[in-house]
Scaffold this active site. Sequence first.
Site, PDB file in Angstrom:
ATOM      1  N   ASN A   1     -42.680  27.083 -53.561  1.00  0.00           N
ATOM      2  CA  ASN A   1     -42.778  27.337 -55.002  1.00  0.00           C
ATOM      3  C   ASN A   1     -43.709  28.522 -55.262  1.00  0.00           C
ATOM      4  OD1 ASN A   1     -42.333  27.090 -57.720  1.00  0.00           O
ATOM      5  ND2 ASN A   1     -43.713  25.352 -58.006  1.00  0.00           N
TER       6      ASN A   1
ATOM      7  N   GLU B   1     -38.067  29.243 -51.728  1.00  0.00           N
ATOM      8  CA  GLU B   1     -38.657  29.605 -53.018  1.00  0.00           C
ATOM      9  C   GLU B   1     -39.902  30.488 -52.827  1.00  0.00           C
ATOM     10  OE1 GLU B   1     -38.915  27.568 -57.426  1.00  0.00           O
ATOM     11  OE2 GLU B   1     -38.799  26.227 -55.709  1.00  0.00           O
TER      12      GLU B   1
ATOM     13  N   ASP C   1     -34.489  23.036 -49.096  1.00  0.00           N
ATOM     14  CA  ASP C   1     -34.411  22.328 -50.364  1.00  0.00           C
ATOM     15  C   ASP C   1     -32.950  22.333 -50.793  1.00  0.00           C
ATOM     16  OD1 ASP C   1     -34.503  21.432 -52.946  1.00  0.00           O
ATOM     17  OD2 ASP C   1     -35.984  22.893 -53.652  1.00  0.00           O
TER      18      ASP C   1
ATOM     19  N   ASN D   1     -31.804  20.325 -53.168  1.00  0.00           N
ATOM     20  CA  ASN D   1     -31.773  19.984 -54.588  1.00  0.00           C
ATOM     21  C   ASN D   1     -30.812  18.839 -54.915  1.00  0.00           C
ATOM     22  OD1 ASN D   1     -33.609  21.252 -56.505  1.00  0.00           O
ATOM     23  ND2 ASN D   1     -32.828  23.205 -55.749  1.00  0.00           N
TER      24      ASN D   1
ATOM     25  N   HIS E   1     -43.625  20.627 -53.754  1.00  0.00           N
ATOM     26  CA  HIS E   1     -42.933  19.999 -52.618  1.00  0.00           C
ATOM     27  C   HIS E   1     -43.936  19.735 -51.503  1.00  0.00           C
ATOM     28  CE1 HIS E   1     -38.616  21.063 -53.701  1.00  0.00           C
ATOM     29  NE2 HIS E   1     -39.304  21.822 -54.538  1.00  0.00           N
TER      30      HIS E   1
END
Length: 264
Positions: free
Chosen positions: A16, A42, A155, A157, A255
């Site tokens: 992130n 990310e 990830d 999602n 995360h």
Amino acid sequence: MEKGLSLYRIISANLNGIRSAANKGFYPWLQQQNADIVCMQELKAQLADMTPEMLNPEGYFGYFHYAEKKGYSGVGIYTRMQPDAVIVGLGIADIDAEGRYLELQFGNLSVVSLYLPSGSSGEERQAFKFSVMTRFLVHLEALRAAGRDVVICGDWNIAHKEADLKNWKGNKKNSGFLPEERAWLTDLFDRVGWVDVYRVLHPDTTDECYTWWSNRGQAWAKNVGWRIDYQIATPDFAAKAVAASIYKLERFSDHAPLIIDYQR
């Protein structure tokens, strides 16, 4: 670990924001992990934003697929061994523009860092997510049929089963737990033959399995989480997994890193 057992340690971590994670102590932690490969998602950075440490932490080679949009998406892989080949993107323009796929090849082993789209911001992004899933499945079928050992870290999602998120009843109509998304993962496992490595080692965990927590409503403090970060592998490589854990003692992101050890 058994004495003398030679292991691959592979970590998957949605940061992130690589700059944010760096400020939160990600790199000192990384140096303590004895990881062979670290897949990141990310990044939220372009090449111009990257420091020397971000590009090549001590002991590692770094490879990246940046998104075209600034401060958005992007994936990377750190590896102690130089790869034989580096594949940046899927060769699909609208997906590759968002920096979502990076594959490194080491002999017969492919390691992929993947960041599937989120559809939670609205109908347009959910439609894009479904479009990516449809087209990516073709690639996943081809990878599975190629006869290579492959592990796809990232990830995705999507929370697959009810055990994979705290509030499953309240999320049946929300992106990340939609019936179509869950069925897509089931098809990936049951028909195409990929393996959810964490679930092989920990088939029954619930509260312990989460890898992401919303920044809203004290989700972290209350452990109202989701398991959306996976290492998904071809069967022969998945069978080499001997230990899996989710690191939660420090927070570098919304995360938590997923750490899996494989027998060489």
